[in-house]
Design an enzyme around this catalytic site. Structure first.
Site, PDB file in Angstrom:
ATOM      1  N   CYS A  59      29.147  57.525  41.304  1.00  0.00           N
ATOM      2  CA  CYS A  59      30.593  57.561  41.012  1.00  0.00           C
ATOM      3  C   CYS A  59      31.371  56.962  42.178  1.00  0.00           C
ATOM      4  CB  CYS A  59      31.046  58.991  40.729  1.00  0.00           C
ATOM      5  SG  CYS A  59      30.356  59.659  39.226  1.00  0.00           S
ATOM      6  N   CYS A 254      20.881  55.327  19.614  1.00  0.00           N
ATOM      7  CA  CYS A 254      22.323  55.340  19.920  1.00  0.00           C
ATOM      8  C   CYS A 254      22.964  56.694  19.579  1.00  0.00           C
ATOM      9  CB  CYS A 254      23.040  54.236  19.157  1.00  0.00           C
ATOM     10  SG  CYS A 254      24.769  54.100  19.650  1.00  0.00           S
ATOM     11  N   CYS A 263      34.894  53.613  25.913  1.00  0.00           N
ATOM     12  CA  CYS A 263      34.059  52.506  26.428  1.00  0.00           C
ATOM     13  C   CYS A 263      34.184  51.199  25.626  1.00  0.00           C
ATOM     14  CB  CYS A 263      32.585  52.907  26.481  1.00  0.00           C
ATOM     15  SG  CYS A 263      32.214  54.198  27.662  1.00  0.00           S
ATOM     16  N   CYS A 285      26.756  59.632  27.660  1.00  0.00           N
ATOM     17  CA  CYS A 285      26.944  60.154  29.021  1.00  0.00           C
ATOM     18  C   CYS A 285      28.287  60.846  29.226  1.00  0.00           C
ATOM     19  CB  CYS A 285      26.706  59.069  30.068  1.00  0.00           C
ATOM     20  SG  CYS A 285      27.954  57.783  30.111  1.00  0.00           S
TER      21      CYS A 285
HETATM   22 FE1  SF4 Z   1      25.596  51.890  15.631  1.00  0.00          FE
HETATM   23 FE2  SF4 Z   1      27.608  51.311  17.295  1.00  0.00          FE
HETATM   24 FE3  SF4 Z   1      27.613  53.595  15.921  1.00  0.00          FE
HETATM   25 FE4  SF4 Z   1      25.883  53.197  17.902  1.00  0.00          FE
HETATM   26  S1  SF4 Z   1      28.083  53.340  18.075  1.00  0.00           S
HETATM   27  S2  SF4 Z   1      25.464  54.146  15.907  1.00  0.00           S
HETATM   28  S3  SF4 Z   1      25.457  50.997  17.669  1.00  0.00           S
HETATM   29  S4  SF4 Z   1      27.716  51.526  15.062  1.00  0.00           S
END
Ligand code: SF4
Length: 322
Positions: A59, A254, A263, A285
């Site tokens: 950080c 993901c 982000c 995170c």
């Molecule tokens: Fe898919 Fe983007 Fe959702 Fe992740 S954030 S599950 S990459 S659509």
């Protein structure tokens, strides 16, 4: 002619304030004049103490990526960083004296990076004293307390080690702590939160995890550019297949649908990129489960199962229906 910071004319100063507010996402909340007034009074240099417990200093490095000269660095030049182990020139007794003197003075902003050992204080000692004790003593006279990064906000990676890293909130009961998670902290979040505090003299509106809503009020999934592929069940399974290049990374682990952070809009490294756009799945995170409950990081797991179940139940509507 009246000169403002670093010899800027009023016109240039106000222009700069507008840029600063836009950069850190505050332009919808405050007028340029409000930001200017706050920065002018900040010329008195509000003292800041930055404590590091069990951390990797990521950080701190994120914070130091401020490019010079930038509007953000101008703000920070006007803040008196009295104590920061990694950055300050002083060392040994001199540095501890700087901390003591600032504590006596009171009215400072306290920034906490890293977690606090819950298993045994000896895991994190600074100048021969337990970090827990230093943090509690410093918090007593702080005007605002900001926990930065996943370790200070939730315990982070040290939570899963023998030290049993605890968040700042666990050792500072009854204190309002503004949490700025992500690993590492985003420097816009730090600058924007300090600026908000300078303008209003209070914390920004927070969510149930004490994160500023202005930065953590939306999911990564909501603004992801791969979202249409998620809606169409097109999940990337092979990074080497050019056809799948832009497909949803859910099957690569993901956590975007359960992760709250700006982000995809703010991006990282001065807006250049962020995890998903560089082909890496979001690891969540900014959430308390990072990284233990979020594992495996690059494969499907219980979080993926939960997301798919929610999708099947219609709880994650298509973007065009959202
Ligand atoms: Fe898919 Fe983007 Fe959702 Fe992740 S954030 S599950 S990459 S659509």
């Amino acid at each position: 002619m009246v000169k403002f910071f670093d010899g800027l004319s009023r016109r240039d100063f106000l222009k700069l304030c507008g840029t600063v507010a836009a950069t850190v996402g505050l332009s919808d909340l405050f007028t340029v004049e409000q930001v200017a007034a706050a920065l002018k009074s900040a010329a008195k240099k509000p003292p800041v103490i930055w404590l590091e417990g069990q951390d990797c200093a990521g950080c701190t490095i994120s914070f130091l990526t401020i490019e010079d000269p930038t509007p953000a660095s101008l703000i920070l030049d006007k803040i008196s960083l009295r104590y920061h182990e990694s950055v300050m020139a002083a060392s040994g007794y001199m540095s501890e004296k700087a901390l003591e003197d600032t504590i006596k003075e009171g009215g400072y902003v306290l920034i906490v990076e890293g977690s606090i050992p819950d298993a045994d204080d000896r895991f994190c000692m600074v100048g021969g004293r337990p970090f827990r004790e230093i943090l509690q003593e410093t918090a007593r006279k702080a005007k605002a307390i900001i926990a930065v990064g996943a370790c200070a906000t939730y315990g982070g990676i040290p939570r899963g080690t023998p030290t049993k890293g605890a968040p700042a909130s666990a050792v500072l009961p009854g204190k309002t702590i503004i949490n700025l998670p992500t690993c590492p902290v985003h420097m816009d979040h730090v600058v924007g939160t300090i600026l908000y505090f300078l303008v209003t003299k209070k914390a920004p509106p927070l969510d149930k995890l004490n994160r500023p809503l202005m930065y953590f009020g939306m999911s990564v999934h909501e603004n992801c550019r791969r979202r249409a592929h998620f809606d169409n069940d097109e999940y990337l399974t092979d990074w080497n297949d050019p056809k799948q290049k832009d497909w949803c990374l859910l099957e690569k682990g993901c956590k975007g649908p359960e992760t709250y952070s700006d982000c995809p809009i703010r991006r990282w490294n001065s807006g250049i990129n962020f995890c998903i756009d560089s082909g890496a799945p979001c690891q969540g995170c900014s959430e308390p489960g990072f990284y233990t409950e979020q594992s495996p990081l690059y494969a499907m797991g219980t979080v993926t199962d939960r997301i798919l179940a929610k999708k099947a139940a219609g709880l994650i509507p298509r973007k065009d229906n959202a």
